[in-house]
Design a protein around this motif. Structure first.
Motif, PDB file in Angstrom:
ATOM      1  N   VAL A 490       0.843  -1.204   0.000  1.00 58.98           N
ATOM      2  CA  VAL A 490       0.000   0.000   0.000  1.00 58.98           C
ATOM      3  C   VAL A 490       0.876   1.251   0.000  1.00 58.98           C
ATOM      4  O   VAL A 490       0.565   2.252  -0.664  1.00 58.98           O
ATOM      5  CB  VAL A 490      -0.954  -0.012   1.210  1.00 58.98           C
ATOM      6  CG1 VAL A 490      -1.739   1.304   1.281  1.00 58.98           C
ATOM      7  CG2 VAL A 490      -1.911  -1.194   1.127  1.00 58.98           C
ATOM      8  N   ALA A 491       1.997   1.201   0.715  1.00 59.82           N
ATOM      9  CA  ALA A 491       2.915   2.354   0.756  1.00 59.82           C
ATOM     10  C   ALA A 491       3.463   2.658  -0.633  1.00 59.82           C
ATOM     11  O   ALA A 491       3.578   3.822  -1.034  1.00 59.82           O
ATOM     12  CB  ALA A 491       4.049   2.076   1.733  1.00 59.82           C
ATOM     13  N   ALA A 492       3.815   1.623  -1.378  1.00 60.42           N
ATOM     14  CA  ALA A 492       4.318   1.840  -2.741  1.00 60.42           C
ATOM     15  C   ALA A 492       3.238   2.467  -3.612  1.00 60.42           C
ATOM     16  O   ALA A 492       3.508   3.381  -4.411  1.00 60.42           O
ATOM     17  CB  ALA A 492       4.788   0.521  -3.333  1.00 60.42           C
ATOM     18  N   ARG A 536      -2.126   9.636   5.026  1.00 58.18           N
ATOM     19  CA  ARG A 536      -3.574   9.527   4.797  1.00 58.18           C
ATOM     20  C   ARG A 536      -3.872   8.461   3.750  1.00 58.18           C
ATOM     21  O   ARG A 536      -4.805   7.661   3.896  1.00 58.18           O
ATOM     22  CB  ARG A 536      -4.153  10.881   4.349  1.00 58.18           C
ATOM     23  CG  ARG A 536      -4.282  11.914   5.453  1.00 58.18           C
ATOM     24  CD  ARG A 536      -5.224  13.041   5.009  1.00 58.18           C
ATOM     25  NE  ARG A 536      -4.793  13.676   3.758  1.00 58.18           N
ATOM     26  CZ  ARG A 536      -3.947  14.697   3.694  1.00 58.18           C
ATOM     27  NH1 ARG A 536      -3.427  15.201   4.810  1.00 58.18           N
ATOM     28  NH2 ARG A 536      -3.612  15.212   2.520  1.00 58.18           N
ATOM     29  N   ASP A 537      -3.051   8.433   2.709  1.00 57.00           N
ATOM     30  CA  ASP A 537      -3.274   7.453   1.636  1.00 57.00           C
ATOM     31  C   ASP A 537      -3.061   6.018   2.113  1.00 57.00           C
ATOM     32  O   ASP A 537      -3.628   5.084   1.553  1.00 57.00           O
ATOM     33  CB  ASP A 537      -2.353   7.750   0.450  1.00 57.00           C
ATOM     34  CG  ASP A 537      -2.818   8.966  -0.358  1.00 57.00           C
ATOM     35  OD1 ASP A 537      -4.013   9.320  -0.238  1.00 57.00           O
ATOM     36  OD2 ASP A 537      -1.981   9.545  -1.079  1.00 57.00           O
ATOM     37  N   LEU A 538      -2.219   5.839   3.132  1.00 61.58           N
ATOM     38  CA  LEU A 538      -2.024   4.487   3.671  1.00 61.58           C
ATOM     39  C   LEU A 538      -3.329   3.921   4.232  1.00 61.58           C
ATOM     40  O   LEU A 538      -3.479   2.699   4.349  1.00 61.58           O
ATOM     41  CB  LEU A 538      -0.953   4.500   4.765  1.00 61.58           C
ATOM     42  CG  LEU A 538       0.496   4.691   4.332  1.00 61.58           C
ATOM     43  CD1 LEU A 538       1.423   4.608   5.543  1.00 61.58           C
ATOM     44  CD2 LEU A 538       0.902   3.651   3.302  1.00 61.58           C
ATOM     45  N   ARG A 546      -6.827  -2.066  -4.418  1.00 62.18           N
ATOM     46  CA  ARG A 546      -5.950  -2.288  -5.577  1.00 62.18           C
ATOM     47  C   ARG A 546      -4.933  -3.397  -5.283  1.00 62.18           C
ATOM     48  O   ARG A 546      -4.686  -4.262  -6.122  1.00 62.18           O
ATOM     49  CB  ARG A 546      -5.213  -0.999  -5.923  1.00 62.18           C
ATOM     50  CG  ARG A 546      -4.187  -1.178  -7.022  1.00 62.18           C
ATOM     51  CD  ARG A 546      -3.536   0.117  -7.403  1.00 62.18           C
ATOM     52  NE  ARG A 546      -2.534  -0.112  -8.433  1.00 62.18           N
ATOM     53  CZ  ARG A 546      -2.336   0.678  -9.463  1.00 62.18           C
ATOM     54  NH1 ARG A 546      -3.061   1.756  -9.638  1.00 62.18           N
ATOM     55  NH2 ARG A 546      -1.394   0.411 -10.350  1.00 62.18           N
ATOM     56  N   VAL A 547      -4.351  -3.383  -4.092  1.00 63.67           N
ATOM     57  CA  VAL A 547      -3.418  -4.443  -3.703  1.00 63.67           C
ATOM     58  C   VAL A 547      -4.140  -5.788  -3.676  1.00 63.67           C
ATOM     59  O   VAL A 547      -3.614  -6.802  -4.140  1.00 63.67           O
ATOM     60  CB  VAL A 547      -2.789  -4.127  -2.333  1.00 63.67           C
ATOM     61  CG1 VAL A 547      -1.973  -5.320  -1.827  1.00 63.67           C
ATOM     62  CG2 VAL A 547      -1.903  -2.892  -2.431  1.00 63.67           C
TER      63      VAL A 547
END
Length: 602
Positions: A490-492, A536-538, A546-547
């Motif tokens: 998710v970080a990527a 926030r996106d994490l 998506r992952v």
């Protein structure tokens, strides 16, 4: 010689040779050979056994030791690490032992013949896999995994039965020595001892003590194998071995050669090194020699006719052929119907039926139990005939089941998918290289995996070789065994929202063992990202989805571990070093040119 079918063929040849020797004028020499005594003594103490006993109580320990090693590896780093996958094979395996024993006892419920119920509970794993290669589906990798898991349970129970049901008297002192030796193996494993010599010494002590105790030596072999540790290679050890090899390359001296070899050896676990050393010896020497020593039955003078009227013979055939087929099939399909678990992907009911039929090949374990269960030579003879008949009938029945399931159920290959389920989409996927590149390499990766392409450097070498001819695509496959992999994925993706996917990709692999939340925030800061937005996106469900979609596409494409590569749209099987991947990609690039050339010539 290198295939499972080849080893099964050698086993059949050994059994046939034994029958020929026992049923011709060679029979006298055959029996004298195996009855010949061989004593090994030191200061009045030692072993005095016949050659047949040396094979059954000595060499066969190597076979059961190897079985124990394989079970331990599957439990530690193999298919059985996910205990949910074992539930259906567990139920099927139990059914495949209880039903055969009951059917045998239905024909032989009293007297000395009743002791033979243990003959029908075991399956010869090597013979089973060999026949599967000969008569099973063209590609049967998933069915093979199911049957291996089932026979793991089968082997453990069979060896336990040998130790409990077929042992008359036990010498407690020798048993204590065996237990101490086995405990020593546990201590070596806990101390991370990687040299094999100490393990070998303790296994030999455990074997000798078990023989003296009165238990069958197979117990020592199986338990010792189960205690030998199996681990995945550590990235740090591989790097240390590479560094040591570079030192040796610069100064090829004997002392450095020994240190380099030791460092390389250390990267592979003791368990897997033992397996690599013993597989060939066991398949091509130990088990065929055991078959040659124990499958010889003199069928002259109406003996075969007598055996074919014996309830022991037909009890063995009924138990192995009918009992295994019904018990395993009913257990597996019943467990799936009751939602206890699921069959492996690609395995259908027809595959289970065919595999269950082939499981009626008891051979090695059955022959061993025959000589423990019966003292009467006639009962031994009848049981051996039953085992040999079962090999033939089970093989034919398995072949028929596979053919019918392919024709009427459409169940042909019992394997994972081999094609990419979702085509590469430049608008969604992370792509490096021209969109119209000549070749495409897709990698399913896990940022906590120390052997993915970026971590090992193989991706860099492949891209340097092809340049603009290559389109390199990565997708997420965070594995359950890696606790930080999903958050790293998710970080990527979060970094990708700030047009920084590939720098974060490289950063995560550079720190694959440091992937806590605070670490990820630090990497975002180092890359100049808006850290608040990144954090926030994490938490964004769209990125998590998506992952998850990538992970689902991996499952639909047959990817089960990382790294998994697809050359074009076809899954790459085998090593994933740079040289192998380059060769596969070049072959993929050459295929269209070869096709155009053939059409031009026509």
């Amino acid at each position: 010689m290198r295939t499972e079918a080849g080893s099964a063929g050698i086993l059949v040849a050994a059994a046939l040779l034994a029958l020929v020797c026992a049923s011709t004028p060679l029979s006298g020499g055959y029996e004298r050979l195996w009855a010949m005594p061989l004593a090994v003594r030191l200061d009045g103490h030692g072993l005095d056994l016949s050659l047949r006993e040396w094979v059954s109580d000595g060499l066969m320990v190597v076979f059961f030791f190897l079985v124990g090693l394989e079970v331990r590896r599957e439990l530690s780093v193999g298919e059985l690490t996910d205990r949910r996958r074992t539930l259906v094979p567990l139920v099927a395996g139990l059914g495949g032992m209880v039903v055969p024993a009951l059917l045998y006892l239905a024909l032989n419920h009293d007297g000395a013949a009743a002791r033979g119920w243990g003959v029908v509970i075991g399956t010869d794993t090597a013979f089973l896999l060999g026949m599967l290669a000969l008569v099973g589906p063209a590609v049967s990798t998933q069915l093979r995994i199911f049957l291996l898991t089932l026979t793991v349970i089968d082997d453990i129970v069979a060896v336990s039965v040998i130790g409990i049901a077929y042992t008359d008297a036990v010498h407690v002192g020798a048993l204590v020595v065996a237990a101490v030796a086995l405990a020593g193996i546990v201590v070596l494993a806990r101390a991370d001892v990687w040299r094999s010599g100490a393990y070998i010494a303790l296994v030999v002590v455990a074997w000798l003590a078990t023989v003296y105790s009165g238990l069958h030596a197979s117990i020592a072999g199986m338990v010792a194998g189960l205690l030998i540790p199996a681990t995945e290679p550590l990235r740090s050890q591989v790097e240390a071995a590479a560094q040591q090899f570079r030192v040796f390359r610069q100064s090829p001296l004997p002392g450095l050669q020994r240190r380099t070899r030791a460092q390389l050896t250390r990267t592979i676990s003791v368990n897997e090194r033992f397996q690599a050393s013993l597989h060939g010896v066991t398949s091509y020497v130990v088990v065929p020699l055991f078959a040659f020593a124990n499958a010889g039955v003199d069928l002259r003078g109406g003996v075969l006719g007598e055996a074919l009227t014996s309830p022991v013979t037909w009890g063995v055939v009924l138990g192995l052929v009918v009992g295994k087929t019904l018990g395993i099939t009913a257990g597996a399909l019943g467990a799936t119907r009751l939602r206890v678990g699921r069959l492996p992907e690609g395995v259908g009911g027809g595959h289970v039926l065919g595999g269950a039929a082939l499981s009626g090949i008891g051979f090695t374990v059955a022959l061993l139990i025959i000589h423990l269960a019966f003292d009467d030579a006639a009962l031994q003879r009848d049981a051996v005939v039953g085992v040999l008949l079962s090999v033939v009938v089970a093989s034919v029945l398995g072949r028929l089941a596979f053919a019918l399931s392919a024709r009427f159920l459409g169940q042909r290959d019992a394997a994972l998918p081999t094609r990419l389920s979702r085509p590469v989409d430049p608008a969604r996927d992370h792509v490096s290289g021209p969109a119209d590149a000549e070749v495409t390499l897709v990698e399913y990766l896990d940022f906590e995996c120390p052997f993915c392409a970026k971590a090992t450097g193989s991706a860099r070498q492949v891209r340097e070789h092809f340049g603009d001819r290559l389109r390199y695509v990565v997708r997420n496959l965070p594995l359950d065994v890696h606790p930080h992999a999903e958050l790293a994925a998710v970080a990527a993706e979060a970094a990708g929202r700030q047009d920084c996917y590939w720098p974060m990709h490289d950063m995560l692999f550079a720190h694959h063992d440091e992937l806590e939340l605070e670490d990820l925030a630090g990497y975002a800061g180092d890359l100049g990202l808006d850290v608040e937005r990144f954090l926030r996106d994490l938490q964004d469900e769209d990125l998590a989805r998506r992952v998850a979609e990538d992970k689902a596409s991996a499952g639909e494409s047959g990817a089960r571990s990382t790294p998994t590569f697809f050359v074009g749209e076809r899954r790459h099987e085998g090593p994933w070093d740079a040289a192998t991947l380059i060769a596969a990609l070049e072959a993929d690039a050459e295929a269209p040119r070869a096709g155009r050339g053939a059409r031009t010539r026509r």
